[in-house]
Design a protein around this motif. Structure first.
Motif, short mmCIF file in Angstrom:
data_model
loop_
_atom_site.label_atom_id
_atom_site.label_comp_id
_atom_site.label_asym_id
_atom_site.label_seq_id
_atom_site.Cartn_x
_atom_site.Cartn_y
_atom_site.Cartn_z
N ASN A 68 -11.98 -0.83 -7.47
CA ASN A 68 -12.29 -2.37 -8.31
C ASN A 68 -11.90 -1.95 -9.92
O ASN A 68 -12.26 -2.24 -10.88
CB ASN A 68 -13.73 -2.51 -8.15
N ASN A 69 -10.77 -1.06 -10.05
CA ASN A 69 -10.39 -0.76 -11.53
C ASN A 69 -11.37 -0.05 -12.27
O ASN A 69 -11.34 -0.34 -13.50
CB ASN A 69 -9.90 -2.11 -12.18
N PRO A 79 -8.67 7.12 -7.76
CA PRO A 79 -8.61 5.83 -7.82
C PRO A 79 -7.65 5.10 -6.88
O PRO A 79 -6.40 5.50 -6.65
CB PRO A 79 -8.27 5.62 -9.41
N VAL A 80 -8.02 3.82 -6.45
CA VAL A 80 -7.12 3.39 -5.29
C VAL A 80 -7.12 1.84 -5.45
O VAL A 80 -8.27 1.51 -5.93
CB VAL A 80 -7.56 3.82 -3.95
N SER A 81 -5.99 0.91 -5.20
CA SER A 81 -6.13 -0.35 -5.28
C SER A 81 -6.76 -1.05 -4.05
O SER A 81 -6.92 -0.13 -3.04
CB SER A 81 -4.57 -0.94 -5.45
N ALA A 82 -6.89 -2.35 -4.04
CA ALA A 82 -7.18 -3.01 -2.91
C ALA A 82 -6.16 -2.54 -1.73
O ALA A 82 -4.77 -2.55 -2.08
CB ALA A 82 -7.35 -4.55 -2.86
N ILE A 83 -6.43 -2.50 -0.47
CA ILE A 83 -5.55 -2.11 0.35
C ILE A 83 -4.92 -3.77 1.10
O ILE A 83 -5.53 -4.55 1.33
CB ILE A 83 -6.22 -1.36 1.88
N ARG A 84 -3.54 -3.56 1.13
CA ARG A 84 -2.74 -4.88 1.45
C ARG A 84 -2.30 -4.55 3.17
O ARG A 84 -1.63 -3.61 3.36
CB ARG A 84 -1.45 -4.93 0.62
N PRO A 85 -3.10 -5.42 3.86
CA PRO A 85 -2.61 -5.15 5.34
C PRO A 85 -1.24 -5.40 5.83
O PRO A 85 -0.56 -6.20 5.05
CB PRO A 85 -3.54 -6.21 6.16
N SER A 101 -1.53 -3.01 -7.60
CA SER A 101 -1.62 -2.51 -8.81
C SER A 101 -2.76 -2.04 -9.02
O SER A 101 -4.07 -2.81 -8.65
CB SER A 101 -0.90 -3.28 -9.68
N ILE A 102 -3.39 -1.36 -9.91
CA ILE A 102 -4.55 -0.68 -10.57
C ILE A 102 -4.31 -0.48 -11.92
O ILE A 102 -3.02 -0.08 -12.50
CB ILE A 102 -5.03 0.42 -9.97
N GLU A 103 -5.42 -0.78 -12.79
CA GLU A 103 -5.55 -0.61 -14.28
C GLU A 103 -6.84 -0.29 -14.81
O GLU A 103 -7.77 -0.92 -14.22
CB GLU A 103 -4.87 -2.05 -14.67
N PHE A 104 -6.88 0.94 -15.49
CA PHE A 104 -8.14 1.12 -16.10
C PHE A 104 -8.17 2.08 -17.16
O PHE A 104 -6.94 2.66 -17.49
CB PHE A 104 -9.14 1.92 -14.85
#
Ligand code: MN
Length: 230
Positions: free
Chosen positions: A63-64, A138-144, A222-225
């Motif tokens: 969750n960033n 850190p990891v983004s949401a998983i795209r099935p 994508s992720i951003e933090f």
């Protein structure tokens, strides 16, 4: 079950367009899977088979959320990576059947205490304290996966404070996702819930307290933090 104290809640990752979460079983990582990064670390991509190591499941950050600069290092490095989320498992999985085990993909960062890793390499010691520390993944949401469309090409990139530091294409990976799963399953009984960080392209470097990191993979996420106050 009559536990001595309440067990820790399972580490879990959000799933794109779903209320459900992906429960994390183990985190496996591949070292040295892009030729340019192997060269920048002083190796020969054609001679070296992939290096496997692992992180604890609860090293994930979702969750960033911001990541506090970790203890015991003065050289924290970013490594942006394609993350494979397994929905199936097994051992001795043939390469041709490996992709059937994949549930989806995410973008992640394999944070590394590079100073401790360099010391471990020099002395032939394990990488655990350099790689498997708290909040190092850190990891983004998983795209099935839909319609069996696995990302084999696409831009993978990381920027710090708006400046691009790592940029490559998934097709530059030395070992494909199917080959990684097959090879890993020679050593481990893979299981639903396993995450595999598949290695980073060239351009790894230091992260400073206060930096804003942004990482993305075309078609994946994508992720951003921020670093600090995590
Ligand atoms: Mn890595």
């Amino acid at each position: 079950m009559n536990y001595l104290f309440p067990p820790a809640p399972p580490a879990a990752v959000p799933i794109v367009d779903s209320e459900k979460r992906f429960p994390v079983h183990r985190i496996y990582c591949v070292g040295q899977n892009y030729g340019d990064h192997v060269k920048e670390m002083g190796g020969d991509p054609k001679q070296n088979p992939p290096v496997f190591f692992s992180k604890p499941a609860n090293a994930i950050v979702i969750n960033n959320e911001n990541v506090r600069y970790p203890s015991a290092t003065e050289n924290l490095h970013h490594e942006v990576e394609l993350v494979v989320a397994l929905g199936g498992g097994g051992s001795a999985i043939p390469t041709a059947q490996a992709l059937q085990r994949v549930y989806g993909y995410a973008v992640g960062i394999d944070f590394t205490r590079r100073d401790l890793q360099a010391e471990a390499k020099k002395k032939g010691k394990p990488w655990d304290v350099a790689k498997g520390f708290d909040r190092s993944a850190p990891v983004s949401a998983i795209r099935p996966i839909l319609d069996n469309e696995h990302p084999t090409t696409g831009r993978i990139a990381l920027s710090i404070n708006g400046e691009i530091r790592q940029q490559a294409d998934l097709q530059d990976m030395i070992w494909s996702v199917a080959e990684i799963i097959a090879e890993l399953s020679r050593f481990y009984q893979l299981a639903p819930g396993d995450l595999i960080f598949t290695g980073t392209p060239a351009g790894v470097g230091a992260v400073m307290d206060g930096d804003r990191l942004q990482a993305e993979i075309e078609g994946v996420g994508s992720i951003e933090f921020n670093i600090g106050h995590g």
